[in-house]
Enzyme design. Sequence first.
Site, PDB file in Angstrom:
ATOM      1  N   CYS A  76     -69.265 -13.082 -68.192  1.00  0.00           N
ATOM      2  CA  CYS A  76     -68.084 -12.247 -67.964  1.00  0.00           C
ATOM      3  C   CYS A  76     -68.551 -10.920 -67.364  1.00  0.00           C
ATOM      4  CB  CYS A  76     -67.360 -12.030 -69.299  1.00  0.00           C
ATOM      5  SG  CYS A  76     -65.842 -11.079 -69.195  1.00  0.00           S
ATOM      6  N   HIS A  77     -67.924 -10.503 -66.267  1.00  0.00           N
ATOM      7  CA  HIS A  77     -68.330  -9.264 -65.604  1.00  0.00           C
ATOM      8  C   HIS A  77     -67.954  -8.033 -66.427  1.00  0.00           C
ATOM      9  CE1 HIS A  77     -68.308 -11.980 -62.127  1.00  0.00           C
ATOM     10  NE2 HIS A  77     -69.207 -11.159 -61.620  1.00  0.00           N
ATOM     11  N   MET A 117     -59.780 -11.907 -69.547  1.00  0.00           N
ATOM     12  CA  MET A 117     -60.689 -12.075 -70.688  1.00  0.00           C
ATOM     13  C   MET A 117     -60.651 -10.849 -71.597  1.00  0.00           C
ATOM     14  SD  MET A 117     -61.449 -15.083 -70.136  1.00  0.00           S
ATOM     15  CE  MET A 117     -62.300 -15.228 -71.673  1.00  0.00           C
ATOM     16  N   GLU A 118     -60.525  -9.678 -71.002  1.00  0.00           N
ATOM     17  CA  GLU A 118     -60.448  -8.455 -71.789  1.00  0.00           C
ATOM     18  C   GLU A 118     -59.163  -8.419 -72.618  1.00  0.00           C
ATOM     19  OE1 GLU A 118     -63.474  -7.998 -68.734  1.00  0.00           O
ATOM     20  OE2 GLU A 118     -61.434  -8.760 -68.668  1.00  0.00           O
ATOM     21  N   ASP A 132     -58.857  -9.385 -91.635  1.00  0.00           N
ATOM     22  CA  ASP A 132     -59.930  -8.804 -92.443  1.00  0.00           C
ATOM     23  C   ASP A 132     -59.397  -7.759 -93.418  1.00  0.00           C
ATOM     24  OD1 ASP A 132     -62.738  -8.263 -93.158  1.00  0.00           O
ATOM     25  OD2 ASP A 132     -62.356  -6.336 -92.189  1.00  0.00           O
TER      26      ASP A 132
END
Length: 164
Positions: A76-77, A117-118, A132
């Site tokens: 991934c860039h 992707m980000e 969490d």
Amino acid sequence: MSALTHFDAQGQAHMVDVAAKAATHRIAIASGRIEMQPATLAIIEAGTAKKGDVLGIARIAGIMAAKKASDLIPLCHPLALTRVAIEFEASGGQKLGASGIFCTATVETVGPTGVEMEALTAVQIALLTIYDMCKAVDRAMSISDVRVVEKHGGKSGSFVAEAA
């Protein structure tokens, strides 16, 4: 050959070369949901979770995750992001007695490759942070429906997903 990965003549994976691509304004919007018990949602909304401000911390986690996507996803860039916005919306669940929080991440850049992707990473990590911070009261929470809902910019133009 995968559209996401480039392989050389020896079959080795490499980052796709984006040097010749035009730097354009690119936007990606991803979304997802975490289902939980109504009592868990009430704790989050009241701000009484033992670990603190659940949605505030999840928002920061999502922003940080978008900035680190290239460290987490092979090939991934790394991108200089110009905007990351994380929004939450409480909603009723599809299952009787369940509630949930819907997360939307909007990520922007001016560059030679997209920010899907980000945006996806931001949503996943924001939702994982909610899990969490609340797992002590509700271990049955479920993360689902994480997907790209919109993307604009670049050679391939715009994409808007059909309603789920």
